[in-house]
Design an enzyme around this catalytic site. Structure first.
Site, mmCIF file in Angstrom:
data_model
loop_
_atom_site.group_PDB
_atom_site.id
_atom_site.type_symbol
_atom_site.label_atom_id
_atom_site.label_comp_id
_atom_site.label_asym_id
_atom_site.label_seq_id
_atom_site.Cartn_x
_atom_site.Cartn_y
_atom_site.Cartn_z
ATOM 1 C CG PHE A 111 -0.361 0.404 2.516
ATOM 2 C CD1 PHE A 111 -0.236 1.745 2.864
ATOM 3 C CD2 PHE A 111 0.091 -0.549 3.421
ATOM 4 C CE1 PHE A 111 0.324 2.117 4.084
ATOM 5 C CE2 PHE A 111 0.643 -0.186 4.631
ATOM 6 C CZ PHE A 111 0.771 1.161 4.966
ATOM 7 C CE LYS A 112 4.661 1.399 4.680
ATOM 8 N NZ LYS A 112 4.143 0.085 5.066
ATOM 9 C CG ASP A 113 3.859 0.926 -4.614
ATOM 10 O OD1 ASP A 113 4.994 1.407 -4.500
ATOM 11 O OD2 ASP A 113 3.641 -0.280 -4.864
ATOM 12 C CG MET A 116 7.198 6.403 -1.922
ATOM 13 S SD MET A 116 7.390 7.377 -0.422
ATOM 14 C CE MET A 116 7.472 6.114 0.815
#
Ligand SMILES: *Cc1c(COP(=O)(O)O)cnc(C)c1O
Length: 463
Positions: A111-113, A116
């Site tokens: 989920f960091k995408d 980011m």
């Protein structure tokens, strides 16, 4: 929109400055001066829109005049163009009233995408306007680092240094950080655990001389822009299940409390979220704090869900700030106790405010594997261990008649060992990254020491 520090002693900043700054100069975290509320009909109007359009409408008020409407729309479009699912964050039903929100369709499979990829676009737009160059340093338990490297690799006005705990990330996570060939990417294997990485990062920010010298910028979830990008999928998910006319609950696999805090912001904006459940593995400092009122940190014990192997949960500070009615002094005192005595006591009133919104649960290792196995058998869905920690809590906490949405935080192929142990099958990587295991790695080992890290960084950006 202006941003204020949770510790009350740093200057107020606009969106762009807050994004570029990361940690506030008083050691606190930036939060909006006030959180805008969306009217019921504005929320209803989100039904059926593209992810990008919802993102635009939800985030626009927070960004102020940093970007024109048109420019902001374009940056959002570019941020999510590399996702391999047209819905970006599709939702799947597992059983009556249990849903999975898939957040792993971005370039690095976690989920960091979502945050980011957007931050990469926002930084680039801002830096090319000002002509400045920055040094991004990030601490990672695995997924933030790979997402940051993917977002910033090859950009001309950015060097990106990622500190990860040596030997404590999965092989896929490590290779995503060590195989990019761009000269502005620096993966650093630190001799320590994630809390050490995060502590050295905070030390660098608190060394104002160094901070100014290298123009330090941060992309950890201490960065408000990260949190903001994550508010969006709470809206798309809740609206697809009937919000604003129906209440929903969420369970969030939790480490640094950033993702679940984004849910809290969505709730404050008027989204009808009933409860937010923090799901932890055996590193359950947040779960214990919410149950007992005492935040007391232990040593980190490695688990099947390494991205949640954390004992200093940074974004919990933002929730405390709200629970203490935005009293920066009170938060400063708690954080002082944490650094001097490894813990603090939450006041009765603040605990009441927290537990009105947040519930919590812990899932042990054996139950994590059991949940992966059972979910695969019953529904055909293969989930990652972090997601399994969440699902196990979601099943225990579900309330009758209220949809429970669990955040599926990573793709199972990012953690193939645990998944294979649970199901007997190794989940394949998506074909676009099938050669990950063949690419050469590039990494620098470093001691858990501030001065050593600072000279390493100075040496690399000089050249
Ligand atoms: C980062 C991460 C988490 C924890 O999220 P926080 O915002 O740190 O609470 C959970 N699962 C995965 C896969 C992650 O990458």
């Amino acid at each position: 929109m202006n941003y204020i520090s949770t510790r009350g002693k740093a200057p107020e900043l606009g969106f762009e400055e807050a994004m570029m700054t990361g940690l506030a100069r008083d050691g606190g975290l930036y939060v909006p001066g006030d959180i805008p509320v969306m009217a019921k009909d504005e929320i209803a109007a989100l039904t059926g829109l593209s992810y990008e359009e919802v993102a635009y409408r939800v985030m626009r008020p927070f960004v102020g005049r940093t970007f024109t409407d048109d420019a902001f729309r374009k940056l959002i479009a570019m941020a999510y163009a590399g996702f391999d699912h047209p819905a970006r964050a599709p939702i799947k039903q597992l059983e009556p009233n249990q849903f999975l929100l898939e957040l792993f369709h971005g370039p690095t499979l976690a989920f960091k995408d979502f945050a980011m990829q957007l931050i990469g676009q926002l930084f680039q737009a801002s830096l090319s306007r000002s002509g400045e160059r920055v040094t991004i340093v990030g601490a990672t338990s695995g997924d933030t680092g790979s997402a940051a490297i993917e977002a910033f690799r090859g950009l001309s006005n950015v060097d990106v240094f990622i500190l990860y705990p040596h030997g404590r990330v999965s092989e896929v996570q490590r290779r995503q950080m060590t195989t990019p060939t761009e000269a502005n990417v620096h993966a650093i294997a630190l001799e320590g655990d994630f809390d050490d990485c995060q502590a050295r990062l905070k030390d660098m920010f608190n060394d104002h001389g160094f901070r100014d010298e290298v123009r330090l910028a941060g992309v950890n979830s201490i960065n408000w822009a990260r949190v903001l990008a994550q508010v969006v999928y709470y809206f798309t998910a809740a609206v697809s299940l009937g919000a604003p006319h129906r209440e929903v609950d969420f369970t969030v696999p939790t480490g640094n409390f950033g993702d679940i805090y984004a849910g809290f912001v969505a709730r404050r904006m008027g989204l009808p979220i009933g409860r937010l459940f923090a799901a932890t593995n055996h590193n359950d400092v947040v779960n214990r704090a919410l149950k007992s009122g005492y935040y007391d940190k232990n040593a980190v014990i490695p688990s099947f869900s390494p991205s949640m192997d954390i004992q200093v949960s940074s974004n919990f500070e933002r929730a405390l700030f709200e629970a203490y009615n935005r009293d920066g002094n009170a938060v400063s005192l708690l954080m002082e106790d944490l650094s001097l005595h490894d813990g603090f006591k939450i006041s009765q009133g603040a605990l009441q405010m927290l537990t009105d919104v947040f519930g919590s649960g812990m899932t042990l290792e054996s139950a994590t594997l059991e949940r992966i196995k059972r979910t695969a058998l019953e529904t055909g869905e293969v989930v990652c261990p972090h997601t399994a920690v969440g699902l196990d809590v979601a099943v225990r906490k579900a309330r009758r008649g209220i949809p429970m949405i669990t955040l599926a935080t990573a793709h199972p192929a990012k953690f193939p060992d645990a998944v294979e142990e649970a199901t007997g099958k190794r989940p394949p990587l998506p074909s676009r990254m099938a050669d990950l295991y063949d690419r050469p790695e590039r990494v620098t080992k470093a001691p858990n020491d501030l001065a050593a890290l600072q000279s390493l960084i100075r040496g690399r950006i000089d050249t």
